[in-house]
Every structure is written in structure tokens, then in C-alpha cells.
Design a protein around this motif. Structure first.
Motif, short mmCIF file in Angstrom:
data_model
loop_
_atom_site.label_atom_id
_atom_site.label_comp_id
_atom_site.label_asym_id
_atom_site.label_seq_id
_atom_site.Cartn_x
_atom_site.Cartn_y
_atom_site.Cartn_z
N PRO A 194 0.96 -0.93 -0.44
CA PRO A 194 -0.13 0.02 -0.15
C PRO A 194 0.86 1.67 -0.05
O PRO A 194 2.50 1.63 0.36
N ALA A 195 0.19 2.55 -0.32
CA ALA A 195 0.60 3.51 -0.59
C ALA A 195 1.51 3.91 0.73
O ALA A 195 0.79 4.10 2.15
N ILE A 196 2.41 4.42 0.59
CA ILE A 196 3.37 5.58 2.07
C ILE A 196 4.02 6.48 1.90
O ILE A 196 4.42 6.88 0.58
N TRP A 197 4.17 6.61 2.62
CA TRP A 197 4.21 8.77 2.79
C TRP A 197 5.79 8.80 3.46
O TRP A 197 5.73 8.49 4.68
N ALA A 198 6.55 9.65 3.27
CA ALA A 198 8.41 9.81 4.44
C ALA A 198 7.69 11.05 5.22
O ALA A 198 6.65 12.36 5.31
N ARG A 199 8.03 10.92 6.64
CA ARG A 199 8.02 12.19 7.54
C ARG A 199 8.49 13.07 7.35
O ARG A 199 7.89 14.04 7.14
N PHE A 200 9.85 13.31 6.56
CA PHE A 200 10.48 14.60 6.08
C PHE A 200 10.38 15.04 4.67
O PHE A 200 11.29 13.61 4.12
N MET A 201 10.14 15.15 4.37
CA MET A 201 10.42 15.86 2.49
C MET A 201 11.19 17.21 2.84
O MET A 201 10.31 18.45 3.27
N GLU A 202 11.78 17.35 1.24
CA GLU A 202 12.82 18.71 0.54
C GLU A 202 11.79 19.61 1.04
O GLU A 202 11.05 19.60 0.03
N LEU A 203 11.89 20.96 1.45
CA LEU A 203 11.09 21.68 1.16
C LEU A 203 10.35 22.00 -0.73
O LEU A 203 9.35 23.07 -0.87
N ASP A 204 11.72 22.17 -1.52
CA ASP A 204 11.84 23.04 -2.87
C ASP A 204 11.04 21.84 -3.45
O ASP A 204 11.18 22.04 -4.66
N ASP A 205 11.91 20.07 -3.27
CA ASP A 205 11.18 19.09 -4.55
C ASP A 205 10.50 17.63 -3.85
O ASP A 205 10.22 16.84 -4.29
N ASN A 206 10.60 18.30 -2.76
CA ASN A 206 8.98 17.38 -1.89
C ASN A 206 10.30 15.45 -1.67
O ASN A 206 9.80 14.40 -1.30
N ARG A 207 11.64 15.62 -1.67
CA ARG A 207 13.08 14.39 -1.48
C ARG A 207 12.63 13.93 -0.29
O ARG A 207 12.85 14.92 0.62
N PRO A 208 12.35 12.82 -0.18
CA PRO A 208 12.47 12.31 0.83
C PRO A 208 13.92 12.44 1.96
O PRO A 208 14.78 11.98 1.12
N PHE A 209 14.01 12.78 3.19
CA PHE A 209 15.44 11.75 3.39
C PHE A 209 15.04 11.90 5.15
O PHE A 209 14.08 11.69 5.47
N PHE A 210 16.11 11.37 5.62
CA PHE A 210 17.20 11.01 6.71
C PHE A 210 17.02 11.85 8.11
O PHE A 210 18.91 12.67 6.88
N CYS A 211 17.74 12.04 9.10
CA CYS A 211 18.76 12.16 9.67
C CYS A 211 19.24 11.24 10.72
O CYS A 211 18.52 10.27 11.41
N ASP A 212 20.82 11.18 11.25
CA ASP A 212 20.92 10.50 12.50
C ASP A 212 21.05 12.37 13.47
O ASP A 212 20.36 13.07 12.94
N ARG A 213 21.60 11.98 14.95
CA ARG A 213 21.54 12.66 15.55
C ARG A 213 22.38 14.08 15.05
O ARG A 213 22.55 15.36 16.45
N ASP A 214 23.45 13.46 14.21
CA ASP A 214 23.54 15.21 14.33
C ASP A 214 23.59 16.02 12.54
O ASP A 214 24.31 16.71 12.94
#
Length: 664
Positions: free
Chosen positions: A299-319
Motif C-alpha cells: 500500500p502507499a506510504i509517505w515520508a515523514r520528512f520531505m525537502e521544502l523545494d522538491d519533496n524529496r524524502p530525507f532522513f537524519c541521525d542525531r548529527d
């Protein structure tokens, strides 16, 4: 008990509360929302209610992540009593205050103890007092320094508040405790201000409304940062409950309808299909690994965080360093955070009925539809063809016109006329929004200049944006066949795929052109022309042993083609490719910080049998990498820039004033 002992108890409990606040425990929430109504009349419920009353501070709110059902010793009760005047760490985060009020309302319905009512109303006073003048709520009130002062949609904190206020101002039976008319009026005004804040914080991307960030700056209302791994971004999670709240409003205003339609369009645009989250667990049932697995039936899913300019999903560590694959972050954050969500599916399921209920017959993002139109092949949009949408656009408009193109294969020969300035063609997705045609030199047979008529898309107008599109010349390896032809000024091509063979991209004219995050493929001279063009973070893919560029830069131009941070790749059978050759003798082409594959020939450049071009053209490189970047055998008439020389090849120097490309 001595005053000293009381102080020790007080600070001991503060330590315990802060320790508890680090642990997310859902059992308290389950007690509130999963218990039968009859249970709230039990002795067990009454004991917990005493704890809830004790944890409430004099200001009216509660701290978060407290396990209210845990039994308290007498020493704890004394310490909590002493803490009543303390305003530290009182919040609406993680459901705090709202869920305690929900509990007290359920208790009052079964046991009309006036203390429950008074505590509920005090909590309501706290919520009303905590609201900013602009309608938002901070995470903590009184204000706590740091990101906590931001307007917080995070984990639906503000939406929980607004849902409570909505029940009160609508005088429903959801809450057993009924405030007086004066308080109800305050709740109504606070709710209206909150909705106004939501509408004002909906993020505009290239002038188009999209969704919301988890936090917005309390002054500028722009997306804001919270924890190190919670960077400014568009949220696939928080935005869903915001839209559900807007859809719950009876007789919505035009502004609310516009906001909902825009968000739904965005949810459809950014949904991820064919990908499934797979978890493994340890012997205690705790997640010890997450992986994203291709699955066409997922089924469809959505990223929690997406770039403001192009909607690209991204992920982060604590750094706080962005990564674009979940596999790139450490196990602690990868497994301990919800990076993908399904909540927008609730919005998409409810949306059709909401449209019918509110008499909405077409999907529009802007009240003035002259500036926003939708192209869909199934007839559900404003136009069925892209060219029809362009032809019906206002000539030389003062505002930008956006033509949103839904997924589909559009076999069209597109021309953006000289008078169709200030137009954006925005695809739903670059992989599935495909513009294709199959003209080529010998097919047209219009004489020696037939190449220039073979385009699939021709841009003659200034100030054009092409985004999320595949533009293809599908004629095959049959000679000159242009996919995209551009010879105007201030053109932005971003997140596009340009597919073809010989002469794929004709980047010409005397104007400035910007290509970002694009995939450009071809065989011979597949990027050619006279424009000043800046290519950033693009993949340049060679399909045949030949030449990549064929610039025809005018003699007086300071720059020609500049490639920066690009990746030059090839297929398996391609091994002898030149970086460029001069179509005209003053050609200028520079590669900076690019990765050059092994298919790039050691000599790098070719003179096209024009010996004079060795003196007049300018071919240069700086700090490239990869197997094809060795410059020892480069032709003697090419250049290796020094650090000082390389500094002039910035976006601003090459493209000029940044207001036409910087925020794309």
C-alpha cells in the motif's frame, strides 16, 4: 516534616518526573481511550483520578509522559503538592493536558465530582492562555527556551488542542463538562484564530500550496527546526491530521477548500508506491532492524520528512546531516523513529465524500484558476493536452501560471510560445509524467536545418520552469532528434529526465539556463548550443562512443556550459567519450567537482577538425574525480583551473541575479 526535607522531596520528584519524560509509555493513553464507560465509575478509576488531580499544576496544565495509573506513596503526594505552583515543563506535547482533560470528562460523566469539573475548566483556561496572538500554540507554556517556542504541529499537538476547542465551541456531547457561554465564545475565537494560523502556515512551493512542517517559526510562520534530526521539511505525518481537521469544519470557507484541495493534490503527488517496510525483532519483541523492501503490492506510504523545494524524502541521525536513504542512518534512529507513515491515506479516503458534501466538482489549488490549471488525460482536469493548456494561458502574465500535469504518457509536440512567459510546467512525477514525440532529421526532410524542427518540447518564452517531467524524443538512434529545445532567457529545468540519442538537449540562444537534479542522456553532441547554462547535480549519461557537448558559445560570452557536482556515466558498451567538441570556434565548457566515469577518454576534448578552435575555445576542468578525471593526457590546449580561477564559476556569476532560480 522540616522545610529542608520537603525541599529534598520536591527536587527528588522533579528528577523522577524528568526521568519519566524520557520514556514514551502508551499505557496511560490506552486507559483513557480504550476503557469502557462503566470502568470510569470503578474504585480503580477514582484512585487514578486522584493522581490526575494531584499532577495538575496551578496554571492548569500537566507535564508529559506521566504514568498516571502508577500508585503514589505518601512522600510522592507531598512532593506533588509542593510542585503545584511550579510552571516548569507544562505542555501540550505527546498528548499532555488534552488527554488528562479527556480522562476527567469521562470520570465526571460517571461520577459528577465537582473537583473533576474544576480541573477540566482550569485546563481549558490554560489552553486559551497559551495561544499566541497569531493563533498558534507553543509546545510548552509558559515558554521554554529553544525550539519549544515554535508553533508545534509535531505529533499533532496543536491539532489535539483545536479538536478539543471544536467540540466545545460546537456544544457537542463529546465532553460531559459544559463551560459557560463566555468560555464557549473564547473557545470559538481561539479555534478560529487557530484555523487562520493553519491557513497562513501552509507552505508554498514554487507558488503552489502544499502541506505543513512539524514546526513553524512563531514570528515568520516559516518551517523551523526542532531536534537535530527534525529539520525544516514538509511533513507527511502531521499534515494529514491538519487536513482531517479542516475537512471536519461545516460550511468551509473558500480558503479552507483551497487548502484542502492543495494538500490532497500534494499527498497524491508525493505518495510512495512499490515499497514496504520490513521489521525484525529481538527476543523481547523490540524492533532491532528496519529495511525498505521493493513490493509492487505494498500500500502507499509517505515520508515523514520531505525537502521544502522538491519533496524529496530525507532522513537524519542525531548529527543533523541529511541522508536520502534510510539505510544510510544508524540503527538507533533508523529503528527508533517513524520515517514512513500511512496517515495521509485517511485523507484520500475521506476526500471524495467531502467534495460531494461541499459541492466541489473540480480539483483546484487556486481561487483564481487563470493561474493554476490541471492537465489530465482522463478528462478530470481542466485540459486533456498540455499544448491546449499552454494555448489558453494568458499572454505575458504578471503572475506565474502553473500547469500541473498528472501522470500519463503525452504524445505531443509542445511549443511554449514567445508570449507564454512566466509559465511553469509541473509534472506529478518525473518517472510517470512523460512528454514524448518521435520526429527526427530524415523523417522531416526540411533541408539542412531539419534538426531544429525535431524537438519534442520547444521553449521560446522567457521565465519558464520545467519540473518533474520526462521529455523524450523516442525516434531512436536515427540521427539528429531533439528532445528539449530551449533558446530563451531565465529558464529553469529541475528534476527532469531528458531522453534521446543525438542532439537530446538544444540549450541555445543568448539567455541564461539552469538545470538542476536532471538526468540527461544521449549519444552524439547530446548537449549542444550557444546558451550560458549551469548544470548542477545532474547525471550526464552517454549511450555511445562519441561526444557529450557541442557548445557554440558566442565570442563575447563570459561563460558557456558549466557543469558542477555532476555525475558522468555510461552504459557497458561505451568506453570512448569526449567531454566536448566546438560546434563553433569560441565554445566554452567547464567541468567542476564532477565525477567522470572510465568512459571519458584521456585526451578529454576534441577540436572537431578546427585547428583555430584550439586557440579560441575554452575547455577547462577543476577537481573532478573518478576514473576518467586523470588530466595527465588531456589535450594541451585545454585548461586546468587553479583554485582562484574556479571561484568565478558560481551560480551567481554564471547566471546573474538569483531571484529567478534560487528558490526553485
Amino acid at each position: 516534616m522540616s522545610y529542608k526535607k520537603i525541599l529534598i522531596l520536591k527536587f527528588s520528584l522533579l528528577f523522577i518526573l524528568n526521568l519519566n519524560a524520557q520514556i514514551q509509555n502508551k499505557s496511560w493513553k490506552n486507559i483513557i481511550y480504550k476503557s469502557d464507560d462503566a470502568w470510569f465509575a470503578s474504585n480503580e478509576a477514582k484512585e487514578i483520578a486522584e493522581n490526575v488531580l494531584l499532577y495538575q499544576r496551578d496554571i492548569g496544565g500537566w507535564p508529559k509522559n506521566i504514568q498516571m495509573q502508577d500508585k503514589l506513596a505518601e512522600v510522592d503526594r507531598i512532593a506533588l503538592t509542593l510542585l503545584k505552583p511550579n510552571t516548569k515543563d507544562i505542555t501540550i506535547d505527546n498528548g499532555a493536558t488534552i488527554q488528562e482533560m479527556d480522562f476527567l470528562s469521562k470520570m465526571y460523566k460517571q461520577i459528577p465530582d465537582n473537583r473533576y469539573k474544576e480541573a477540566f475548566l482550569k485546563g481549558l483556561d490554560y489552553i486559551l492562555e497559551a495561544q499566541y496572538k497569531n493563533g498558534g500554540w507553543p509546545q510548552f507554556y509558559p515558554l521554554k527556551k529553544g525550539y519549544y517556542t515554535h508553533i508545534t504541529y509535531n505529533d499533532n499537538s496543536m491539532i489535539n488542542v483545536l479538536n478539543l476547542l471544536k467540540e466545545i465551541k460546537d456544544k457537542t456531547d463529546f465532553y460531559s463538562i459544559k463551560p459557560n457561554d463566555k468560555i464557549i465564545l473564547k473557545a470559538q475565537n481561539a479555534f478560529n484564530k487557530g484555523i487562520d494560523c493553519i491557513l497562513k502556515t501552509q507552505y508554498k512551493q514554487n507558488g503552489i500550496l502544499t502541506s505543513w512542517c512539524a514546526q513553524h517559526d512563531e514570528n515568520s510562520l516559516l518551517p523551523a527546526k526542532a531536534r537535530a534530526y527534525e529539520l525544516p521539511s514538509l511533513s507527511g505525518y502531521e499534515s494529514a491530521d491538519i487536513v482531517l481537521l479542516l475537512m471536519s469544519i461545516e460550511n468551509p470557507s473558500k480558503e479552507i477548500i483551497t487548502a484542502v484541495n492543495a494538500a490532497v493534490t500534494w499527498f497524491e503527488k508525493v505518495k510512495i508506491t512499490g515499497l514496504r517496510e520490513e521489521r525484525t525483532y529481538d527476543e523481547k519483541g523490540k524492533v532491532n532492524d528496519k529495511k525498505m523492501i521493493p513490493d509492487e503490492n505494498a500500500p502507499a506510504i509517505w515520508a515523514r520528512f520531505m525537502e521544502l523545494d522538491d519533496n524529496r524524502p530525507f532522513f537524519c541521525d542525531r548529527d543533523g546531516i541529511k541522508k536520502y536513504s534510510i539505510e544510510e542512518i544508524g540503527s538507533e534512529r533508523r529503528n527508533g523513529y517513524a520515517w514512513y507513515v500511512t496517515s495521509p491515506e485517511k485523507v484520500l479516503k475521506k476526500y471524495p465524500k467531502w467534495k460531494v458534501k461541499n459541492g466541489i466538482t473540480a480539483l483546484k489549488q487556486q481561487q483564481n484558476d487563470k493561474y493554476y490549471v490541471v492537465v489530465t488525460q482522463d478528462g478530470s482536469g481542466d485540459y486533456k493536452t498540455i499544448q491546449e493548456a499552454i494555448n489558453n494561458s494568458k499572454a505575458f502574465p504578471y503572475e506565474r501560471i502553473t500547469i500541473f500535469i498528472k501522470n500519463g504518457i503525452y504524445k505531443e509536440k509542445i511549443k511554449i510560445h514567445e508570449w507564454n512567459t512566466n509559465v511553469s510546467l509541473i509534472g506529478e512525477s518525473k518517472e510517470k509524467t512523460i512528454i514524448t514525440y518521435d520526429d527526427y532529421f530524415n523523417k522531416l526532410s526540411l533541408g539542412r536545418n531539419s534538426t531544429f524542427y525535431t524537438y519534442t518540447v520547444l521553449v521560446e518564452a522567457n521565465d519558464i520552469i520545467l519540473k518533474n517531467l520526462t521529455i523524450e524524443n523516442s525516434s531512436g538512434d536515427v540521427g539528429q532528434a531533439v528532445a528539449l529545445s530551449v533558446f530563451s532567457h531565465r529558464i529553469v529545468v529541475v528534476d527532469c529526465r531528458l531522453l534521446g540519442n543525438q542532439d537530446t538537449l538544444y540549450a541555445s540562444g543568448i539567455g541564461k539556463q539552469y538545470y538542476k537534479n536532471c538526468y540527461i542522456e544521449g549519444t552524439t553532441d547530446f548537449i549542444f548550443g550557444s546558451a550560458t547554462a549551469f548544470f548542477e547535480n545532474c547525471e550526464i549519461h552517454s549511450k555511445k562512443d562519441s561526444y557529450i557537448t557541442a557548445a557554440s558559445t558566442p565570442k563575447d560570452s563570459l561563460f558557456g556550459y558549466v557543469f558542477k557536482d555532476c555525475n558522468l556515466t555510461s552504459n557497458d558498451i561505451t568506453s570512448k567519450v569526449y567531454l566536448g567538441r566546438p560546434w563553433r570556434i569560441y565554445a566554452k565548457t567547464v567541468f567542476i567537482n564532477c565525477t567522470l566515469g572510465k568512459h571519458i577518454l584521456p585526451e578529454g576534448w576534441h577540436n572537431w577538425s578546427k585547428s583555430e578552435a584550439e586557440k579560441t575555445s575554452f575547455y577547462a576542468e577543476y577537481e573532478n574525480r573518478g576514473e576518467g578525471s586523470n588530466t595527465k593526457s588531456r589535450v594541451s590546449w585545454s585548461h586546468q583551473l587553479c583554485k582562484k580561477e574556479s571561484k568565478k564559476y558560481t551560480q551567481k556569476n554564471v547566471l546573474g541575479n538569483s531571484n529567478w532560480y534560487e528558490n526553485i
